[in-house]
Scaffold this motif. Sequence first.
Motif, PDB file in Angstrom:
ATOM      1  N   ILE A   2       0.833  -1.200   0.000  1.00 18.00           N
ATOM      2  CA  ILE A   2       0.000   0.000   0.000  1.00 18.00           C
ATOM      3  C   ILE A   2       0.868   1.250   0.000  1.00 18.00           C
ATOM      4  O   ILE A   2       2.082   1.193   0.215  1.00 18.00           O
ATOM      5  N   VAL A   3       0.230   2.396  -0.215  1.00 20.92           N
ATOM      6  CA  VAL A   3       0.934   3.665  -0.336  1.00 20.92           C
ATOM      7  C   VAL A   3       1.785   3.967   0.890  1.00 20.92           C
ATOM      8  O   VAL A   3       2.929   4.417   0.780  1.00 20.92           O
ATOM      9  N   GLU A   4       1.248   3.706   2.081  1.00 21.07           N
ATOM     10  CA  GLU A   4       1.948   4.049   3.314  1.00 21.07           C
ATOM     11  C   GLU A   4       3.282   3.322   3.439  1.00 21.07           C
ATOM     12  O   GLU A   4       4.198   3.796   4.114  1.00 21.07           O
ATOM     13  N   ILE A 101      -4.126  10.768  -2.967  1.00 20.00           N
ATOM     14  CA  ILE A 101      -4.285   9.327  -2.775  1.00 20.00           C
ATOM     15  C   ILE A 101      -4.367   9.030  -1.287  1.00 20.00           C
ATOM     16  O   ILE A 101      -3.734   9.709  -0.482  1.00 20.00           O
ATOM     17  N   ARG A 102      -5.154   8.029  -0.913  1.00 23.99           N
ATOM     18  CA  ARG A 102      -5.257   7.636   0.491  1.00 23.99           C
ATOM     19  C   ARG A 102      -4.014   6.842   0.903  1.00 23.99           C
ATOM     20  O   ARG A 102      -3.412   6.141   0.090  1.00 23.99           O
ATOM     21  N   LEU A 122       1.960  12.276  -6.011  1.00 23.43           N
ATOM     22  CA  LEU A 122       0.624  12.338  -5.419  1.00 23.43           C
ATOM     23  C   LEU A 122       0.738  12.618  -3.923  1.00 23.43           C
ATOM     24  O   LEU A 122       1.392  11.868  -3.203  1.00 23.43           O
ATOM     25  N   PRO A 123       0.115  13.681  -3.437  1.00 24.11           N
ATOM     26  CA  PRO A 123       0.053  13.890  -1.989  1.00 24.11           C
ATOM     27  C   PRO A 123      -0.755  12.774  -1.338  1.00 24.11           C
ATOM     28  O   PRO A 123      -1.760  12.316  -1.883  1.00 24.11           O
ATOM     29  N   VAL A 124      -0.299  12.323  -0.175  1.00 29.44           N
ATOM     30  CA  VAL A 124      -0.952  11.227   0.535  1.00 29.44           C
ATOM     31  C   VAL A 124      -1.771  11.805   1.695  1.00 29.44           C
ATOM     32  O   VAL A 124      -1.245  12.550   2.528  1.00 29.44           O
ATOM     33  N   ILE A 125      -3.051  11.431   1.727  1.00 36.03           N
ATOM     34  CA  ILE A 125      -3.988  11.987   2.698  1.00 36.03           C
ATOM     35  C   ILE A 125      -4.465  10.922   3.673  1.00 36.03           C
ATOM     36  O   ILE A 125      -4.754   9.790   3.294  1.00 36.03           O
ATOM     37  N   LYS A 129      -5.803  15.056   6.237  1.00 40.06           N
ATOM     38  CA  LYS A 129      -4.562  15.808   6.418  1.00 40.06           C
ATOM     39  C   LYS A 129      -3.438  15.189   5.599  1.00 40.06           C
ATOM     40  O   LYS A 129      -3.409  13.980   5.355  1.00 40.06           O
ATOM     41  N   LEU A 130      -2.507  16.036   5.184  1.00 38.49           N
ATOM     42  CA  LEU A 130      -1.355  15.570   4.413  1.00 38.49           C
ATOM     43  C   LEU A 130      -0.364  14.871   5.335  1.00 38.49           C
ATOM     44  O   LEU A 130       0.091  15.449   6.323  1.00 38.49           O
ATOM     45  N   ILE A 131      -0.015  13.616   5.006  1.00 40.99           N
ATOM     46  CA  ILE A 131       0.937  12.889   5.847  1.00 40.99           C
ATOM     47  C   ILE A 131       2.180  12.455   5.066  1.00 40.99           C
ATOM     48  O   ILE A 131       3.136  11.961   5.644  1.00 40.99           O
ATOM     49  N   GLY A 132       2.174  12.630   3.750  1.00 39.73           N
ATOM     50  CA  GLY A 132       3.318  12.211   2.959  1.00 39.73           C
ATOM     51  C   GLY A 132       3.112  12.503   1.490  1.00 39.73           C
ATOM     52  O   GLY A 132       2.131  13.137   1.097  1.00 39.73           O
ATOM     53  N   ILE A 133       4.028  12.032   0.688  1.00 37.54           N
ATOM     54  CA  ILE A 133       3.906  12.178  -0.759  1.00 37.54           C
ATOM     55  C   ILE A 133       4.503  10.934  -1.405  1.00 37.54           C
ATOM     56  O   ILE A 133       5.487  10.367  -0.895  1.00 37.54           O
TER      57      ILE A 133
END
Length: 239
Positions: A2-4, A101-102, A122-125, A129-133
Motif C-alpha cells: 500500500i501507499v503508506e 491518494i489515500r 501524489l500527496p498522501v492523505i 490531512k497531508l501525511i506524505g507524498i
Amino acid sequence: MIVENVMTAPVISVEPSTSIGEVAKIMLAHRISGLPVVERVGRLVGVVSEGDLLRRSELGTERKRPWWLEFLVGPGKIADEYVHAHGRKVEEVMSTDVVTIRSDAPLDDVIEAMSRHRIKRLPVIKDDKLIGIVTRSDILRALARALPSASAEEAVNDEQIRNAIVTELARQDWGGPFIRVNVQNGAVELIGSIFDERERMASRVIAENVPGVKSVKDQLIWIEPVSGMVILPPDDSKR
C-alpha cells in the motif's frame, strides 16, 4: 503493498503565503520539482510545481499572443495568466485542482492515477490531512527492494525450476500446452510453438524470473495464424 509502505514522510511543504523566491530556493536545495501547499491546520489546499514558475515576467517568459487571439481567449483567462506571471505568493500561482491518494490505497491505484492525469507525484492523505507524498522515485525504490537478489535465492533443483515455469505459463491467457520446458543444471530450454511473436519474449521473462535459472535457450517456433507461415527460432549463438 500500500501507499503508506512506500511514501516519503514527513513531506516538505509550504504555506499559501510563502514567497515565490522561497519556493524556488526550497526546490533547488532539495532537488524536487513540486511542493504541496498546506494550511497551518494541515489541510492540503494546492500544489506548486516548476511548471507554475516558468511563465514569469522577471524572465521575460510570460505568455504572449497576437491581439486578435487575446480577444478570442477573453479577459478572464488573460487576467489569470497575469497573476501567474507577476504573483509573489504561492497561493497566487499554485494549482488547486490536486489529485490525492489515500495512505491505505494499493500501489495499483497510484500508477493508475499517475498515468491518467500525467503527473509524477501524489500527496498522501489520511483523516483529511497531508501525511506524505508518493512519487515515481518512491515506486522505483519499492521495485528495487522487491526484486530478488542472486545471493538471497534459495537452492532449487531442475524439477522445481521446471514446475515453476510450467505453472506460471499455465496462468497466462497466452501461455498453454504448446510450450514445453526442459531444464538441465539450471539451463532452461523452451520448445514448442507460439502464435504471436510477442509470446517469445514473455516466455523468456517467465523463465528468467524463476530462482536458480542460469540461462534460457529459445527453441520456440512461431506459426503465423493467418498465413500458416512457420518462422524458426533465433540462433542464440549469433546474438
